[in-house]
Design a protein around this motif. Sequence first.
Motif, short mmCIF file in Angstrom:
data_model
loop_
_atom_site.label_atom_id
_atom_site.label_comp_id
_atom_site.label_asym_id
_atom_site.label_seq_id
_atom_site.Cartn_x
_atom_site.Cartn_y
_atom_site.Cartn_z
N ALA A 1 12.53 27.00 8.84
CA ALA A 1 13.31 26.71 10.05
C ALA A 1 13.79 27.99 10.73
O ALA A 1 14.03 28.01 11.93
N ASP A 2 13.89 29.05 9.93
CA ASP A 2 14.31 30.33 10.50
C ASP A 2 13.26 30.89 11.46
O ASP A 2 13.59 31.69 12.34
N TYR A 3 11.99 30.49 11.30
CA TYR A 3 10.95 30.89 12.26
C TYR A 3 11.26 30.30 13.64
O TYR A 3 11.15 30.97 14.66
N GLY A 4 11.62 29.02 13.65
CA GLY A 4 11.99 28.38 14.91
C GLY A 4 13.23 28.99 15.51
O GLY A 4 13.32 29.18 16.74
N ASN A 5 14.18 29.33 14.67
CA ASN A 5 15.40 29.99 15.11
C ASN A 5 15.07 31.32 15.77
O ASN A 5 15.57 31.65 16.86
N ASN A 6 14.20 32.09 15.13
CA ASN A 6 13.84 33.42 15.65
C ASN A 6 13.12 33.31 16.99
O ASN A 6 13.37 34.09 17.92
N CYS A 7 12.21 32.33 17.10
CA CYS A 7 11.44 32.17 18.33
C CYS A 7 12.34 31.82 19.52
O CYS A 7 12.22 32.39 20.61
N VAL A 8 13.26 30.89 19.32
CA VAL A 8 14.15 30.47 20.40
C VAL A 8 15.10 31.61 20.77
O VAL A 8 15.33 31.89 21.96
N ALA A 9 15.66 32.28 19.76
CA ALA A 9 16.58 33.38 20.03
C ALA A 9 15.89 34.50 20.80
O ALA A 9 16.47 35.12 21.71
N LEU B 1 4.44 25.56 17.48
CA LEU B 1 3.24 25.25 16.71
C LEU B 1 2.74 26.49 15.96
O LEU B 1 2.23 26.38 14.85
N GLY B 2 2.88 27.66 16.58
CA GLY B 2 2.50 28.89 15.89
C GLY B 2 3.36 29.13 14.67
O GLY B 2 2.86 29.47 13.59
N ALA B 3 4.67 28.96 14.83
CA ALA B 3 5.60 29.15 13.71
C ALA B 3 5.34 28.11 12.61
O ALA B 3 5.38 28.42 11.42
N ALA B 4 5.07 26.86 13.03
CA ALA B 4 4.77 25.80 12.06
C ALA B 4 3.48 26.10 11.30
O ALA B 4 3.36 25.79 10.11
N GLU C 1 3.10 18.52 9.03
CA GLU C 1 4.10 17.78 9.79
C GLU C 1 5.51 18.20 9.38
O GLU C 1 6.38 18.42 10.23
N PHE C 2 5.74 18.33 8.07
CA PHE C 2 7.07 18.74 7.61
C PHE C 2 7.37 20.17 8.04
O PHE C 2 8.51 20.50 8.39
N SER C 3 6.35 21.04 8.02
CA SER C 3 6.53 22.42 8.49
C SER C 3 6.97 22.43 9.95
O SER C 3 7.86 23.20 10.34
N PHE C 4 6.33 21.58 10.75
CA PHE C 4 6.69 21.51 12.18
C PHE C 4 8.11 20.99 12.36
O PHE C 4 8.88 21.53 13.16
N VAL C 5 8.47 19.93 11.61
CA VAL C 5 9.82 19.36 11.72
C VAL C 5 10.87 20.41 11.36
O VAL C 5 11.90 20.54 12.04
N CYS C 6 10.61 21.16 10.30
CA CYS C 6 11.57 22.19 9.87
C CYS C 6 11.69 23.29 10.92
O CYS C 6 12.79 23.77 11.21
N THR C 7 10.56 23.69 11.49
CA THR C 7 10.58 24.73 12.52
C THR C 7 11.37 24.28 13.74
O THR C 7 12.21 25.03 14.27
N VAL C 8 11.13 23.07 14.18
CA VAL C 8 11.86 22.54 15.34
C VAL C 8 13.34 22.33 15.00
O VAL C 8 14.20 22.48 15.88
N GLU D 1 22.25 34.55 14.40
CA GLU D 1 22.96 34.82 13.15
C GLU D 1 23.64 33.56 12.62
O GLU D 1 23.54 33.24 11.42
N LYS D 2 24.34 32.84 13.49
CA LYS D 2 25.02 31.63 13.05
C LYS D 2 24.00 30.57 12.59
O LYS D 2 24.23 29.86 11.62
N THR D 3 22.90 30.48 13.30
CA THR D 3 21.88 29.50 12.94
C THR D 3 21.27 29.82 11.59
O THR D 3 21.00 28.91 10.78
N SER D 4 21.04 31.09 11.30
CA SER D 4 20.50 31.48 9.98
C SER D 4 21.41 31.03 8.86
O SER D 4 20.96 30.54 7.82
#
Length: 377
Positions: A200-208, A235-238, A273-280, A293-296
């Motif tokens: 999920a930290d990949y998704g956090n990093n991408c959005v930030a 999708l790349g992060a997932a 699918e679970f990887s994508f859900v976690c990333t999102v 930082e707070k999201t991490s």
Amino acid sequence: MKFIYQMFFSVRRLLKNMPAFITKLGVFILLTFILGSVFSDTFQDSAADEIKAAYLVEEEDPAAEIIFEQLISNEQITEYITFFKEDDFAKADRKLADGAYNALLCVKNESDDPEKGNGKAKIEVYMTDYAETDAAIIKSVLNTFSINMNAELVLAGAGENTYPADGSKVCENLAVDMESPGAMAYYTLAMLLMMLFYGADYGNNCVAEEFFGVLGDRLSIAPIGKSVRFAGRMLGAATVNFLLGCAVVIISHFAFAVNWGNHIALLLLIIFEFSFVCTVFGACICTILASEEKTSGMIQIFALGFTILSGGFYRGDFSGAKYLSLNHYAKTAITNLIYNKNNLSVTWINVGILLITGVILSAICAVGLRKRRMDNL
């Protein structure tokens, strides 16, 4: 084309730090080995856990009473299941929901004329969780019981209201051959899902990076839609998270002899699918908090909490609390896929739940990021 470029850009960017990728994989493999080795003894006695089943006959029916007498008098059946008689269905159903019973059996006579002996009696089984080992044991016992008892009734002349008197013969060939995960397989799956959730930290990093950082300000004037950028990066992060999961599956199969079943394609679909859900999920939290930082920190808490609630560290029953964990749905889907391969309905139900969750989280991100960009303008 722009979507594909965003996706590969995300994959290339995340895989650039290969030492961190390998370290993360090594840590979870080592953790799996330690947990599987230390708690191996606790899984050897798991098959002896007591299964409690309540039974009742809603209407006065001699045939139904005889069926239950035969059922509870058989020593081979009571070796697996302990029976308790109940008189009120509503009360028994509440006890089932509270965990006092593992199953509730109710006999219903489907004959047009109950006084004649040529009708049908159906045993209805109520359970709280059809993915558990208890469900498979009860199903196997009752199926064998019904087959053998039907044969006995035919031989005894059921049409003349005669019933077998010796309950020990009803299931004399009963055999319950259960395949269930050992310690290493159990903790491999648990640690796999925990590792994927840390993705999920990949998704956090991408959005930030793209929506709250300097790069996001530059890309806001680029001829690329925000939805295309977001979907491609997620999708790349997932995909990177999924590759980590595939590495765990391959290594655990050869190093720990973990059985991943025969439906490999469906297994990989669930992992992706679970990887994508976690990333999102990580992206959604970052969208709400607007802080990497707070999201991490929140992801660390959720990862441990979801793993605990799904039984990742302690093989116990957390009742309704486990349904709050995303790991629970992925774990149930994969476990049922591997050990109950003849009935994949539970797997598809949990796959659907994860899919709906991913769509909802994506919608929240889309709305949240659009609102924040408009506010910034």
